[in-house]
Design an enzyme around this catalytic site. Structure first.
Site: not given
Length: 210
Positions: A17, A188, A191
């Site tokens: 991601s 977090d 990310h």
């Protein structure tokens, strides 16, 4: 070590991601909205006459075994001249949120397998980006027990395969201290924020001498 971007090179970004950053859900953003796009923009700005092609095949949620499973279709078949890889934090994260363990040995075996394919079939230049963690919660410090050996694995493989190394873990943790807290770099802990992505892109393009 720096890489050479010739006029018509194809550059492939691979990972999870952190590399994906919306490219799968935003058709108008095939490079996503993170460090991959920012790095491409920086190269294009510096090399205005360049025909360099950038491809992003990062997929959110992937671990190293997922990357290996799709490596033929999503890497080798693109015949890239430069392959940039950032993978590993999900292999650590899943241990702590789901109890799914990927051993350091399995991580290294899968990583070495994909790098061997690149070397044997493409002879492409490699950029290995360390997986990283910028802890924002006290319990995330325990993750380092699992992540740190993966970072060492990437460093070792960069030497073995003569790859450029982007030492992202130290870079981003140092930046967090300078910025006044981890949340400014990775909301977090995993990310990156826009600032975190910008720092990665800057470091990436520095490896290309830009």
């Amino acid at each position: 070590m720096t890489i050479s971007l010739h006029h018509s090179a194809t550059v492939l970004f691979q990972g999870d991601s952190i590399t994906d950053v919306g490219r799968l859900v935003e058709p108008d953003s095939p490079l996503g909205n993170g460090y991959a796009r920012l790095a491409a923009d920086r190269v294009r700005s510096a090399r205005r006459d360049s025909g360099i092609r950038f491809v992003n095949r990062g997929i959110s949620g992937d671990g190293i075994s997922d990357l290996r499973a799709r490596w033929r279709e999503d890497a080798i078949d693109h015949e890239p001249d430069v392959v940039s890889i950032l993978i590993g934090v999900n292999d650590t994260w899943r241990r702590y949120d789901s109890g799914v363990v990927t051993s350091t040995r399995a991580y290294e075996d899968d990583y070495r397998a994909i790098l061997t394919q690149v070397r044997d079939e493409l002879n492409a230049q490699l950029i290995l980006i360390e997986p990283f963690l910028v802890p924002v919660r006290a319990e995330q410090w325990a993750w380092r027990e699992d992540l740190d050996p993966r970072i060492q694995t990437v460093r070792r493989l960069s030497e073995e395969f003569d790859a450029a190394l982007l030492a992202a873990d130290g870079l981003l943790n140092q930046a967090a201290r300078a910025a006044g807290g981890a949340e400014h770099i990775a909301g977090d802990g995993v990310h990156p924020t826009p600032l975190g992505h910008a720092l990665l892109a800057e470091a990436w393009t520095a490896l290309a001498g830009l």
